[in-house]
Design a protein around this motif. Structure first.
Motif, PDB file in Angstrom:
ATOM      1  N   GLU A   1      25.405   4.952  12.973  1.00  0.00           N
ATOM      2  CA  GLU A   1      24.723   5.871  12.057  1.00  0.00           C
ATOM      3  C   GLU A   1      23.830   6.850  12.818  1.00  0.00           C
ATOM      4  OE1 GLU A   1      24.580   2.878   8.182  1.00  0.00           O
ATOM      5  OE2 GLU A   1      22.974   2.843   9.693  1.00  0.00           O
ATOM      6  N   LEU A   2      23.126   6.350  13.815  1.00  0.00           N
ATOM      7  CA  LEU A   2      22.311   7.237  14.655  1.00  0.00           C
ATOM      8  C   LEU A   2      23.189   8.279  15.335  1.00  0.00           C
ATOM      9  CD1 LEU A   2      19.607   5.190  16.614  1.00  0.00           C
ATOM     10  CD2 LEU A   2      19.229   7.209  15.194  1.00  0.00           C
ATOM     11  N   GLN A   3      24.307   7.829  15.893  1.00  0.00           N
ATOM     12  CA  GLN A   3      25.196   8.741  16.592  1.00  0.00           C
ATOM     13  C   GLN A   3      25.775   9.774  15.640  1.00  0.00           C
ATOM     14  OE1 GLN A   3      25.646   9.107  19.917  1.00  0.00           O
ATOM     15  NE2 GLN A   3      26.712  10.961  19.221  1.00  0.00           N
ATOM     16  N   GLN A   4      26.081   9.364  14.431  1.00  0.00           N
ATOM     17  CA  GLN A   4      26.611  10.300  13.426  1.00  0.00           C
ATOM     18  C   GLN A   4      25.596  11.412  13.149  1.00  0.00           C
ATOM     19  OE1 GLN A   4      27.696   8.364   9.739  1.00  0.00           O
ATOM     20  NE2 GLN A   4      28.146  10.302   8.692  1.00  0.00           N
ATOM     21  N   ILE A   5      24.331  11.059  13.017  1.00  0.00           N
ATOM     22  CA  ILE A   5      23.294  12.059  12.754  1.00  0.00           C
ATOM     23  C   ILE A   5      23.091  12.962  13.969  1.00  0.00           C
ATOM     24  CG2 ILE A   5      20.839  12.383  12.244  1.00  0.00           C
ATOM     25  CD1 ILE A   5      20.999   9.707  10.654  1.00  0.00           C
ATOM     26  N   PHE A   6      23.065  12.374  15.151  1.00  0.00           N
ATOM     27  CA  PHE A   6      22.900  13.194  16.354  1.00  0.00           C
ATOM     28  C   PHE A   6      24.068  14.161  16.537  1.00  0.00           C
ATOM     29  CE2 PHE A   6      19.914   9.904  18.195  1.00  0.00           C
ATOM     30  CZ  PHE A   6      18.814  10.747  18.193  1.00  0.00           C
TER      31      PHE A   6
ATOM     32  N   PRO B   1      13.486   3.787   9.715  1.00  0.00           N
ATOM     33  CA  PRO B   1      14.622   4.298  10.488  1.00  0.00           C
ATOM     34  C   PRO B   1      15.248   3.277  11.438  1.00  0.00           C
ATOM     35  CG  PRO B   1      12.825   5.873  10.470  1.00  0.00           C
ATOM     36  CD  PRO B   1      12.279   4.607   9.880  1.00  0.00           C
ATOM     37  N   SER B   2      14.484   2.228  11.818  1.00  0.00           N
ATOM     38  CA  SER B   2      15.060   1.230  12.724  1.00  0.00           C
ATOM     39  C   SER B   2      16.121   0.374  12.044  1.00  0.00           C
ATOM     40  CB  SER B   2      13.966   0.339  13.320  1.00  0.00           C
ATOM     41  OG  SER B   2      13.116  -0.186  12.320  1.00  0.00           O
TER      42      SER B   2
ATOM     43  N   TYR C   1       0.807  -1.224   0.000  1.00  0.00           N
ATOM     44  CA  TYR C   1       0.000   0.000   0.000  1.00  0.00           C
ATOM     45  C   TYR C   1       0.840   1.274   0.000  1.00  0.00           C
ATOM     46  CZ  TYR C   1       1.281  -0.305   4.918  1.00  0.00           C
ATOM     47  OH  TYR C   1       2.000  -0.409   6.072  1.00  0.00           O
ATOM     48  N   CYS C   2       2.148   1.163   0.157  1.00  0.00           N
ATOM     49  CA  CYS C   2       2.986   2.334   0.440  1.00  0.00           C
ATOM     50  C   CYS C   2       3.365   3.099  -0.822  1.00  0.00           C
ATOM     51  CB  CYS C   2       4.258   1.895   1.167  1.00  0.00           C
ATOM     52  SG  CYS C   2       5.325   3.278   1.630  1.00  0.00           S
ATOM     53  N   ASP C   3       3.217   4.435  -0.768  1.00  0.00           N
ATOM     54  CA  ASP C   3       3.688   5.278  -1.874  1.00  0.00           C
ATOM     55  C   ASP C   3       4.693   6.312  -1.390  1.00  0.00           C
ATOM     56  OD1 ASP C   3       1.987   7.013  -0.533  1.00  0.00           O
ATOM     57  OD2 ASP C   3       1.144   7.873  -2.360  1.00  0.00           O
ATOM     58  N   PHE C   4       5.292   6.090  -0.202  1.00  0.00           N
ATOM     59  CA  PHE C   4       6.354   6.963   0.274  1.00  0.00           C
ATOM     60  C   PHE C   4       7.641   6.665  -0.496  1.00  0.00           C
ATOM     61  CE2 PHE C   4       4.274   7.108   4.721  1.00  0.00           C
ATOM     62  CZ  PHE C   4       3.379   8.070   4.287  1.00  0.00           C
ATOM     63  N   HIS C   5       8.589   7.597  -0.414  1.00  0.00           N
ATOM     64  CA  HIS C   5       9.863   7.384  -1.102  1.00  0.00           C
ATOM     65  C   HIS C   5      10.762   6.474  -0.261  1.00  0.00           C
ATOM     66  CE1 HIS C   5      13.581   7.890  -3.190  1.00  0.00           C
ATOM     67  NE2 HIS C   5      14.147   8.378  -2.104  1.00  0.00           N
ATOM     68  N   PHE C   6      11.215   5.363  -0.873  1.00  0.00           N
ATOM     69  CA  PHE C   6      12.136   4.450  -0.193  1.00  0.00           C
ATOM     70  C   PHE C   6      12.833   3.586  -1.235  1.00  0.00           C
ATOM     71  CE2 PHE C   6       8.354   2.000  -0.830  1.00  0.00           C
ATOM     72  CZ  PHE C   6       8.804   0.720  -1.121  1.00  0.00           C
ATOM     73  N   SER C   7      13.868   2.885  -0.789  1.00  0.00           N
ATOM     74  CA  SER C   7      14.571   1.924  -1.628  1.00  0.00           C
ATOM     75  C   SER C   7      14.790   0.653  -0.821  1.00  0.00           C
ATOM     76  CB  SER C   7      15.926   2.497  -2.070  1.00  0.00           C
ATOM     77  OG  SER C   7      16.714   1.494  -2.696  1.00  0.00           O
ATOM     78  N   THR C   8      14.689  -0.498  -1.487  1.00  0.00           N
ATOM     79  CA  THR C   8      14.989  -1.761  -0.802  1.00  0.00           C
ATOM     80  C   THR C   8      16.461  -2.147  -0.969  1.00  0.00           C
ATOM     81  OG1 THR C   8      14.240  -2.969  -2.763  1.00  0.00           O
ATOM     82  CG2 THR C   8      12.637  -2.650  -0.985  1.00  0.00           C
ATOM     83  N   SER C   9      17.214  -1.325  -1.683  1.00  0.00           N
ATOM     84  CA  SER C   9      18.657  -1.539  -1.817  1.00  0.00           C
ATOM     85  C   SER C   9      19.392  -0.685  -0.788  1.00  0.00           C
ATOM     86  CB  SER C   9      19.129  -1.153  -3.222  1.00  0.00           C
ATOM     87  OG  SER C   9      20.549  -1.135  -3.275  1.00  0.00           O
ATOM     88  N   MET C  10      20.279  -1.305  -0.054  1.00  0.00           N
ATOM     89  CA  MET C  10      21.034  -0.605   0.995  1.00  0.00           C
ATOM     90  C   MET C  10      22.412  -0.140   0.502  1.00  0.00           C
ATOM     91  SD  MET C  10      18.881  -0.912   3.544  1.00  0.00           S
ATOM     92  CE  MET C  10      17.370  -1.873   3.683  1.00  0.00           C
ATOM     93  N   LYS C  11      22.662  -0.253  -0.792  1.00  0.00           N
ATOM     94  CA  LYS C  11      24.006   0.025  -1.316  1.00  0.00           C
ATOM     95  C   LYS C  11      24.477   1.444  -1.022  1.00  0.00           C
ATOM     96  CE  LYS C  11      23.861  -3.322  -5.118  1.00  0.00           C
ATOM     97  NZ  LYS C  11      23.846  -3.518  -6.598  1.00  0.00           N
ATOM     98  N   LYS C  12      23.567   2.393  -1.048  1.00  0.00           N
ATOM     99  CA  LYS C  12      23.970   3.795  -0.863  1.00  0.00           C
ATOM    100  C   LYS C  12      23.725   4.289   0.565  1.00  0.00           C
ATOM    101  CE  LYS C  12      22.959   4.986  -5.691  1.00  0.00           C
ATOM    102  NZ  LYS C  12      24.350   5.202  -6.121  1.00  0.00           N
ATOM    103  N   LYS C  13      23.477   3.381   1.490  1.00  0.00           N
ATOM    104  CA  LYS C  13      23.098   3.784   2.850  1.00  0.00           C
ATOM    105  C   LYS C  13      24.194   4.600   3.535  1.00  0.00           C
ATOM    106  CE  LYS C  13      21.173   1.647   7.063  1.00  0.00           C
ATOM    107  NZ  LYS C  13      22.207   0.964   7.837  1.00  0.00           N
ATOM    108  N   ASP C  14      25.439   4.155   3.454  1.00  0.00           N
ATOM    109  CA  ASP C  14      26.541   4.890   4.092  1.00  0.00           C
ATOM    110  C   ASP C  14      26.666   6.298   3.509  1.00  0.00           C
ATOM    111  OD1 ASP C  14      27.053   2.689   5.608  1.00  0.00           O
ATOM    112  OD2 ASP C  14      28.851   2.072   4.517  1.00  0.00           O
TER     113      ASP C  14
ATOM    114  N   MET D   1      25.437  12.316   3.670  1.00  0.00           N
ATOM    115  CA  MET D   1      24.817  13.483   3.053  1.00  0.00           C
ATOM    116  C   MET D   1      23.697  14.076   3.917  1.00  0.00           C
ATOM    117  SD  MET D   1      26.614  14.170   0.468  1.00  0.00           S
ATOM    118  CE  MET D   1      28.008  13.468   1.389  1.00  0.00           C
ATOM    119  N   LEU D   2      23.005  13.228   4.697  1.00  0.00           N
ATOM    120  CA  LEU D   2      22.045  13.761   5.673  1.00  0.00           C
ATOM    121  C   LEU D   2      22.755  14.713   6.638  1.00  0.00           C
ATOM    122  CD1 LEU D   2      19.999  10.572   6.736  1.00  0.00           C
ATOM    123  CD2 LEU D   2      19.210  12.412   5.250  1.00  0.00           C
ATOM    124  N   CYS D   3      23.903  14.290   7.088  1.00  0.00           N
ATOM    125  CA  CYS D   3      24.671  15.112   8.035  1.00  0.00           C
ATOM    126  C   CYS D   3      25.176  16.389   7.366  1.00  0.00           C
ATOM    127  CB  CYS D   3      25.836  14.298   8.599  1.00  0.00           C
ATOM    128  SG  CYS D   3      25.297  12.877   9.579  1.00  0.00           S
ATOM    129  N   TRP D   4      25.554  16.289   6.105  1.00  0.00           N
ATOM    130  CA  TRP D   4      26.033  17.467   5.382  1.00  0.00           C
ATOM    131  C   TRP D   4      24.883  18.437   5.131  1.00  0.00           C
ATOM    132  CZ3 TRP D   4      29.533  20.643   5.098  1.00  0.00           C
ATOM    133  CH2 TRP D   4      29.852  21.413   3.983  1.00  0.00           C
TER     134      TRP D   4
END
Length: 397
Positions: A91-96, A84-85, A39-52, A57-60
Motif C-alpha cells: 500500500e505504501l508503494q502504491q501511494i509512492f 498510517p503505520s 481524547y481523539c476527534d480526528f476523522h478515522f474508522s476502526t473498520s478496515m473493510k474499505k481500506k483497499d 482512491m488516494l492514488c486517484w
C-alpha cells in the motif's frame, strides 16, 4: 537573516533551516485506527473493510490534482491519520508510485510516517526503512501504563519503550508525541516521561496538553465523573517543566508544541507555519495555496463514491487579507520566528501594521510579548497563553 514572508514570494526566500523554500508539501490522511483513543476527534474508522478501496482512491485523487499547484516540486510528504503505520508495504508503494508518477519530487524530500508503538515490530521497521520513509513520528503519548489506559491507547508502556529502542536501530530522524496535563499525572511522573525520552536519544519531541473535545469519550467520561476534569493549572505547570528540562538538554523550542535538536526540526511543520502551499489528500484532509483553503469530506464512503465518479469531494474557502493577517499572527507567535512588524506592513499594508502596534502596547506593558529588533515574540511569561495573545492582535471586521 530576514525571515521569509508567509504570503509574499516565499518560494524565493530562505526557510529558517537555510533551505530554499521552493516547492510544496503533500499530506496523506490515512483514516484507520485499531481502536479509538478517548481524547481523539480526528476523522478515522476502526473498520478496515474499505481500506483497499480507499488507498486506490488516494492514488486517484493524487492524479486528479496533479496540476493544482503547477511547476513546484514536493519538498515534504507526510503520512498522518489515523494510523498510517497500518499501511502494508504494498500500500505504501502504491501511494509512492502515484506521487512520483504525477509530481516533481525534490532530490531529498523529508518523508514522515506517523506510527503507533504497537505496530513497530522489527519486521515492520525493516520494511519502513526499505521504503522511501526517512522520518518517523511515534505516538507514544506516555511511558506509563495508567496514562495509556486512561487515554485508551492501543499500546502499553512496554511497547512504548521498546518501539523507540528498536526504531533507533533503523532511523536517525525520529520524533515522539507526549501528552501532559493528564488527570492524576504528577509533576514527578511528567518529568520521568521527559527523562525517558531524553535517555532514549530521540532528537525531536512534539508535546500537547490533553484537551477535552466535544463528543469524545473523554468528554463523556468527565461529565459522568468517571475521569477527573483536566486542570489548566496542572497543564501549565507541566508545560513549564518541559520547557526547562528540554532547554537544558539543548533542544530548541522552535514552536509552542515542538522541540528539536539542531538539524531535526520538522520541515513539514515549519513549512506550514511559514505559509507554504500544501495538498491534503484523503478524507478530511485540508489544502492551502496562499489564497484558498480546501478540505475533503470527512466520510470514507462519500470520499470513495465521489472519486469513483471522477469528482473531487472538496469544499473551498477564499481567504481575505484579514484572514491571512490573522493566520500569520497566530502561526508566527507560536514559533521562534515571531511577528515581523515591517513584514506585516509590506505584505498586509499600513492599516494592519497600525492595528498590530496599537494592540501590542497592552501586551508589551504586561510583559506577555517583547519587541526584539522590531519582531514581536511571546515572552516566557506569556508562552502558555500564546493563542489568547494572538487573538488579542487579530483584526476583527
Amino acid at each position: 537573516m530576514k525571515i521569509a514572508s508567509n504570503y509574499k514570494n516565499i518560494d524565493d526566500k530562505l526557510l529558517p533551516s537555510g533551505e530554499v523554500g521552493r516547492g510544496f508539501g503533500i499530506y496523506i490522511h490515512i483514516p484507520f485506527c485499531k481502536q479509538a483513543c478517548h481524547y481523539c476527534d480526528f476523522h478515522f474508522s476502526t473498520s478496515m473493510k474499505k481500506k483497499d478501496q480507499l488507498v486506490d482512491m488516494l492514488c486517484w485523487e493524487l492524479e486528479l490534482r496533479k496540476n493544482e499547484l503547477p511547476e513546484k516540486e514536493i519538498r515534504t510528504i507526510y503520512f498522518g491519520g489515523g494510523t498510517p503505520s497500518l499501511l502494508t508495504s504494498e500500500e505504501l508503494q502504491q501511494i509512492f508510485t502515484a506521487i512520483f508518477a504525477n509530481y516533481q519530487v525534490a532530490e531529498n524530500p523529508e518523508i514522515t510516517l506517523e506510527a503507533n508503538p504497537d505496530d513497530l515490530s522489527e519486521e515492520k521497521l525493516k520494511m519502513l526503512k526499505a521504503s522511501k520513509i526517512n522520518r518517523l513520528s511515534i505516538g507514544v503519548q506516555s511511558f506509563f501504563e495508567e496514562d495509556l489506559k486512561l487515554m485508551n491507547r492501543a499500546h502499553n508502556a512496554k511497547e512504548a519503550l521498546e518501539s523507540i529502542q528498536l526504531a533507533t536501530k533503523y532511523f536517525d530522524n525520529i520524533s515522539i508525541d507526549l501528552i501532559y496535563g493528564i488527570p492524576d499525572m504528577s509533576a514527578e511522573r511528567w518529568q520521568q516521561n521527559l527523562q525517558i525520552a531524553l535517555d532514549l536519544g530521540v532528537p525531536h519531541i512534539s508535546s500537547y496538553a490533553l484537551t477535552v473535545e466535544p463528543n469524545t469519550a473523554l468528554h463523556k467520561y468527565i461529565e459522568k465523573g468517571k475521569i477527573k476534569p483536566v486542570d489548566d493549572e496542572v497543564a501549565k505547570a507541566h508545560f513549564e517543566i518541559m520547557v526547562r528540562i528540554l532547554k537544558n538538554a539543548n533542544f530548541r523550542h522552535y514552536e509552542f508544541s515542538n522541540f528539536g535538536k539542531e538539524g531535526y526540526f520538522s520541515q513539514n511543520n515549519t513549512a506550514y507555519w511559514l505559509g507554504k502551499s500544501y495538498l491534503g489528500i484523503g478524507p478530511s484532509a485540508h489544502s492551502y495555496d496562499g489564497n484558498f483553503r480546501k478540505w475533503n469530506v470527512s466520510n470514507n464512503s462519500l470520499y470513495i463514491k465521489a472519486l469513483e465518479k471522477n469528482e473531487l469531494p472538496i469544499e473551498t474557502e477564499e481567504l481575505t487579507t484579514t484572514d491571512k493577517y490573522n493566520e500569520y499572527v497566530m502561526t508566527r507567535l507560536r514559533t521562534q520566528y515571531g511577528v515581523d512588524i515591517a513584514e506585516v506592513e509590506a505584505v498586509f499594508g499600513v492599516k494592519y501594521r497600525d492595528h498590530l502596534l496599537k494592540n501590542a502596547d497592552v501586551l508589551l506593558e504586561k510583559e506577555l510579548i517583547k519587541n526584539k529588533n522590531q519582531v514581536l515574540h511571546v515572552t516566557s511569561k506569556g508562552k502558555f497563553l500564546s493563542d489568547g495573545i494572538a487573538s488579542d492582535l487579530f483584526y476583527l471586521e
